[in-house]
Design an enzyme around this catalytic site. Sequence first.
Site, PDB file in Angstrom:
ATOM      1  N   GLU A  46      -3.926   8.296   8.382  1.00 33.52           N
ATOM      2  CA  GLU A  46      -2.511   8.127   8.731  1.00 33.52           C
ATOM      3  C   GLU A  46      -2.221   8.754  10.096  1.00 33.52           C
ATOM      4  O   GLU A  46      -1.517   8.170  10.926  1.00 33.52           O
ATOM      5  CB  GLU A  46      -1.629   8.767   7.650  1.00 33.52           C
ATOM      6  CG  GLU A  46      -1.643   8.045   6.321  1.00 33.52           C
ATOM      7  CD  GLU A  46      -0.576   6.958   6.224  1.00 33.52           C
ATOM      8  OE1 GLU A  46       0.443   7.042   6.945  1.00 33.52           O
ATOM      9  OE2 GLU A  46      -0.767   6.028   5.418  1.00 33.52           O
ATOM     10  N   HIS A  50      -7.410   2.989   3.396  1.00 33.12           N
ATOM     11  CA  HIS A  50      -7.232   3.781   4.614  1.00 33.12           C
ATOM     12  C   HIS A  50      -8.554   4.004   5.349  1.00 33.12           C
ATOM     13  O   HIS A  50      -8.571   4.099   6.577  1.00 33.12           O
ATOM     14  CB  HIS A  50      -6.642   5.154   4.266  1.00 33.12           C
ATOM     15  CG  HIS A  50      -5.172   5.164   4.040  1.00 33.12           C
ATOM     16  ND1 HIS A  50      -4.593   4.729   2.862  1.00 33.12           N
ATOM     17  CD2 HIS A  50      -4.142   5.586   4.820  1.00 33.12           C
ATOM     18  CE1 HIS A  50      -3.282   4.881   2.932  1.00 33.12           C
ATOM     19  NE2 HIS A  50      -2.982   5.387   4.122  1.00 33.12           N
ATOM     20  N   ASP A  64       0.856  -1.189   0.000  1.00 37.19           N
ATOM     21  CA  ASP A  64       0.000   0.000   0.000  1.00 37.19           C
ATOM     22  C   ASP A  64       0.887   1.231   0.000  1.00 37.19           C
ATOM     23  O   ASP A  64       2.092   1.151   0.272  1.00 37.19           O
ATOM     24  CB  ASP A  64      -0.928  -0.002   1.214  1.00 37.19           C
ATOM     25  CG  ASP A  64      -1.915   1.168   1.218  1.00 37.19           C
ATOM     26  OD1 ASP A  64      -2.464   1.477   0.135  1.00 37.19           O
ATOM     27  OD2 ASP A  64      -2.126   1.788   2.264  1.00 37.19           O
ATOM     28  N   SER A  65       0.263   2.371  -0.284  1.00 37.19           N
ATOM     29  CA  SER A  65       1.008   3.639  -0.239  1.00 37.19           C
ATOM     30  C   SER A  65       1.351   4.033   1.186  1.00 37.19           C
ATOM     31  O   SER A  65       2.277   4.805   1.415  1.00 37.19           O
ATOM     32  CB  SER A  65       0.186   4.756  -0.887  1.00 37.19           C
ATOM     33  OG  SER A  65      -1.009   4.978  -0.157  1.00 37.19           O
ATOM     34  N   CYS A  72     -11.023   3.321  -0.516  1.00 39.75           N
ATOM     35  CA  CYS A  72      -9.604   3.498  -0.207  1.00 39.75           C
ATOM     36  C   CYS A  72      -9.368   2.678   1.046  1.00 39.75           C
ATOM     37  O   CYS A  72     -10.151   2.774   2.007  1.00 39.75           O
ATOM     38  CB  CYS A  72      -9.272   4.968   0.047  1.00 39.75           C
ATOM     39  SG  CYS A  72      -7.600   5.247   0.711  1.00 39.75           S
ATOM     40  N   CYS A  88      -4.485  -1.375  -2.155  1.00 34.35           N
ATOM     41  CA  CYS A  88      -4.614   0.057  -2.431  1.00 34.35           C
ATOM     42  C   CYS A  88      -5.512   0.204  -3.648  1.00 34.35           C
ATOM     43  O   CYS A  88      -5.184  -0.314  -4.718  1.00 34.35           O
ATOM     44  CB  CYS A  88      -3.237   0.666  -2.695  1.00 34.35           C
ATOM     45  SG  CYS A  88      -3.253   2.394  -3.216  1.00 34.35           S
TER      46      CYS A  88
END
Length: 262
Positions: free
Chosen positions: A151, A189, A9-10, A187, A73
């Site tokens: 994040e 996240h 993932d990013s 997403c 992702c």
Amino acid sequence: MSQPILIFDSGVGGLSVLGPIRERLPRAPIVYVADTGGFPYGTKTEMEVATRVCALLGRLTERYRPRLIVIACNTASTIALAHVRAALEVPVVGTVPAIKPAAETSTARAIGVLGTEATVRQPYVNRLAADFAADCLVLRHGSAKLVEMAEAELRGRPQALSDYAAVLAGLLDQPGGERIDTVVLACTHFPLVRDRLAAASPRPLTFVDGAEGIGRRTAHLLAGAEWDGEATGRAVLTSRNGEIDALRPALARFGLTELDYL
């Protein structure tokens, strides 16, 4: 370490996918890669994302010899999945915006797709909507801010509910948005802050994501696989920055107790 499952993932979003994989394959060694040097993907061009993801996964495959790769992702999958599969001789599982299950869930026949800017503009999302939600109103909103908020939460910095409400308003305040009863978290996240989104929502919403489907697909492809020894968890970051120590407790909660850099 025997051949691991490599989850890419990013940033920390793929941790939402790691859980369902661990539940189904508890003895599998995991290498979790966060491209901290390229984060965020959602504001980059398609060429930038495709080039970076293919190059990184080539290097990671050489280093860790994974049994299977999960691109956890949505942005990377919608842009680079076909390129990665063509380049590598390793099974690759991608992440698909969960429009099909959302359409099966929605009683109002109105769905919101909340993702990054890069994901929500992809033709692939158009095809999913046409194939699985043709009788639904499908509205989209891209938010780089929500990625950054997730994040921050994983690093122990709680974000204000008003900021979550503002992100949701970008979706719900669109014409027809008052009809939405189901929101696709497109997403990886975003499931990490599902509870915060629910608390900030002006009305009850059902949030849907693809993590369970990825877990099932990964377990199916690795049915019968055997691993030596105890399950291990290694996090790999592509840059060193001042927030690594803040991230360690979250990584450890997901069983990622070792740390490498690429």
